[in-house]
Design a protein around this motif. Structure first.
Motif, PDB file in Angstrom:
ATOM      1  N   ALA A 129      -1.607  -6.227 -13.529  1.00  0.00           N
ATOM      2  CA  ALA A 129      -1.076  -5.860 -15.000  1.00  0.00           C
ATOM      3  C   ALA A 129      -1.670  -6.775 -16.042  1.00  0.00           C
ATOM      4  N   ASP A 130      -1.658  -8.030 -15.663  1.00  0.00           N
ATOM      5  CA  ASP A 130      -2.308  -8.924 -16.784  1.00  0.00           C
ATOM      6  C   ASP A 130      -3.595  -8.929 -17.175  1.00  0.00           C
ATOM      7  N   ILE A 131      -4.509  -8.408 -16.185  1.00  0.00           N
ATOM      8  CA  ILE A 131      -5.989  -7.944 -16.598  1.00  0.00           C
ATOM      9  C   ILE A 131      -5.929  -6.662 -17.482  1.00  0.00           C
ATOM     10  N   LEU A 132      -4.823  -5.721 -17.040  1.00  0.00           N
ATOM     11  CA  LEU A 132      -4.950  -4.645 -17.760  1.00  0.00           C
ATOM     12  C   LEU A 132      -4.499  -4.536 -19.149  1.00  0.00           C
ATOM     13  N   ALA A 133      -3.464  -5.728 -19.486  1.00  0.00           N
ATOM     14  CA  ALA A 133      -2.841  -6.075 -20.603  1.00  0.00           C
ATOM     15  C   ALA A 133      -4.219  -6.543 -21.592  1.00  0.00           C
ATOM     16  N   ALA A 134      -4.695  -7.666 -20.957  1.00  0.00           N
ATOM     17  CA  ALA A 134      -5.843  -8.113 -21.659  1.00  0.00           C
ATOM     18  C   ALA A 134      -6.966  -7.341 -22.078  1.00  0.00           C
ATOM     19  N   LEU A 142      -2.834 -10.436  -6.775  1.00  0.00           N
ATOM     20  CA  LEU A 142      -3.987  -9.857  -5.980  1.00  0.00           C
ATOM     21  C   LEU A 142      -4.487 -10.740  -5.238  1.00  0.00           C
ATOM     22  N   GLU A 143      -5.031 -11.743  -5.645  1.00  0.00           N
ATOM     23  CA  GLU A 143      -5.652 -12.923  -4.658  1.00  0.00           C
ATOM     24  C   GLU A 143      -4.735 -13.173  -3.480  1.00  0.00           C
ATOM     25  N   GLY A 144      -3.449 -13.179  -3.664  1.00  0.00           N
ATOM     26  CA  GLY A 144      -2.589 -13.241  -2.488  1.00  0.00           C
ATOM     27  C   GLY A 144      -2.700 -12.213  -1.560  1.00  0.00           C
ATOM     28  N   TYR A 145      -2.672 -11.028  -1.858  1.00  0.00           N
ATOM     29  CA  TYR A 145      -2.887  -9.787  -1.259  1.00  0.00           C
ATOM     30  C   TYR A 145      -4.073  -9.819  -0.452  1.00  0.00           C
ATOM     31  N   ASP A 205       0.892  -1.348  -0.022  1.00  0.00           N
ATOM     32  CA  ASP A 205       0.153   0.003   0.068  1.00  0.00           C
ATOM     33  C   ASP A 205       0.898   1.312   0.101  1.00  0.00           C
ATOM     34  N   LEU A 206       2.086   1.296   0.537  1.00  0.00           N
ATOM     35  CA  LEU A 206       2.775   2.305   0.617  1.00  0.00           C
ATOM     36  C   LEU A 206       3.741   3.123  -0.651  1.00  0.00           C
ATOM     37  N   TYR A 207       3.594   2.109  -1.573  1.00  0.00           N
ATOM     38  CA  TYR A 207       4.361   2.372  -2.778  1.00  0.00           C
ATOM     39  C   TYR A 207       3.465   2.340  -3.792  1.00  0.00           C
ATOM     40  N   ASP A 208       3.792   2.840  -4.955  1.00  0.00           N
ATOM     41  CA  ASP A 208       2.966   2.780  -6.164  1.00  0.00           C
ATOM     42  C   ASP A 208       3.182   1.897  -7.266  1.00  0.00           C
ATOM     43  N   ASP A 209       4.052   0.822  -6.807  1.00  0.00           N
ATOM     44  CA  ASP A 209       4.232  -0.454  -7.706  1.00  0.00           C
ATOM     45  C   ASP A 209       2.789  -0.910  -8.301  1.00  0.00           C
ATOM     46  N   PRO A 210       2.969  -1.291  -9.397  1.00  0.00           N
ATOM     47  CA  PRO A 210       1.628  -2.004 -10.118  1.00  0.00           C
ATOM     48  C   PRO A 210       1.510  -3.395  -9.354  1.00  0.00           C
ATOM     49  N   MET A 211       0.493  -3.656  -9.320  1.00  0.00           N
ATOM     50  CA  MET A 211       0.168  -5.173  -9.037  1.00  0.00           C
ATOM     51  C   MET A 211       0.222  -6.173  -9.993  1.00  0.00           C
ATOM     52  N   PRO A 212       1.227  -7.025  -9.998  1.00  0.00           N
ATOM     53  CA  PRO A 212       1.703  -7.813 -11.073  1.00  0.00           C
ATOM     54  C   PRO A 212       0.637  -8.602 -11.800  1.00  0.00           C
TER      55      PRO A 212
END
Length: 283
Positions: free
Chosen positions: A181-186, A121-124, A109-116
């Motif tokens: 990112a994989d959902i965004l790419a799709a 996401l499910e792990g988070y 949450d503290l950073y702006d790195d994208p969810m891979p």
């Protein structure tokens, strides 16, 4: 009402009103413990809101790790939520590893790195919302709770993903992207475009995919929810609102990218009351 108990309840009421309402359905002798879990979650989930730089945020998360890891006979730390949480962990023999995993997940949450990826996401979601449901279940009924760990996982994913969708306008304003990112790419988008751009067809398709993913987990939860014993219902009760929030997003005139879906107080109370008294009913 003891001052410390009141402070813990107020923390939840101010930061997470849906869970506050749900916790009121917990048995009176377990209610304070459930509130302490929800207050802890509110404290760590809100660190990014209070501390803009990542390093002070990590220091705060480490403070919570130290408080939880401390020996049970250590004197109170003087923080109402921390003291209440330590008492809950001790009284109900809750696994400290679950809290450590939750704190580690919140570093994201503290950073702006994208969810891979969807898996990330499910792990988070599993380490945050699902763990919170399971911990509340262990407080309410430690005998029955282990049988429903998998159901808690599904419930936590549905609830957390819906929560992230509700927070899209805030996250995009910050430049954060919890959409994998994989959902965004799709969908024909990218984390940077999604977080900083003006949306567009790709972003809208990604939101629709996220709603569908949340519904997939919600449906899996609902299929097993009829087996939940009454003793565990309060732990899962926030899920009573999840479907309604998703429906609101799907039918709203303004996109979830720009506007936050809201439910009236009356509707929230009714949905919680219905599930608390009758359980989950599949349409």
């Amino acid at each position: 009402m003891a001052e410390n108990t009141k402070a813990v309840m107020e923390t939840v009421r101010a930061a997470d009103h849906d869970r506050y309402l749900a916790a009121l359905y917990a048995p009176e002798d377990k209610r304070d413990a459930v509130f302490s879990l929800y207050a802890f979650n509110a404290e760590i989930a809100g660190i990014r809101d209070r501390i803009r730089e990542a390093l002070p945020g990590e220091v705060r998360l480490q403070w919570w790790r130290d408080v939880i890891a401390a020996e049970e006979d250590r004197a109170k730390v003087g923080h109402p939520v921390a003291d209440a949480l330590r008492a809950t962990i001790s009284a109900h023999r809750l696994p400290k590893a679950a809290f450590d995993n939750m704190l580690e997940a919140r570093v994201f949450d503290l950073y702006d790195d994208p969810m891979p990826s969807r898996t990330d996401l499910e792990g988070y979601c599993g380490e945050t919302a699902a763990a919170l449901i399971q911990l509340a279940a262990m407080v309410l009924d430690p005998v029955e709770a282990p049988r429903f760990a998998e159901l808690a996982g599904r419930a936590g994913c549905a609830q957390a993903m819906t929560g992230l969708l509700l927070l899209l306008p805030l996250h995009r304003k910050r430049g954060q992207c919890f959409v994998p990112a994989d959902i965004l790419a799709a969908a024909g988008s990218s984390p940077q475009e999604f977080a900083t751009g003006d949306g567009g067809p790709g972003a809208e398709r990604a939101v629709a995919a996220m709603i569908a993913l949340a519904r997939e987990h919600l449906s899996a939860f609902e299929q097993g929810a009829s087996a939940l014993p009454i003793s565990l219902r309060p732990a899962f009760l926030p899920l009573a609102l999840t479907g309604a929030y998703l429906g609101k997003m799907e039918t709203a005139r303004r996109s979830p990218l720009k506007d936050v879906a809201r439910l009236s107080a009356l509707r929230r109370h009714w949905l919680l009351f219905r599930c608390a008294t009758q359980g989950w009913q599949i349409a």
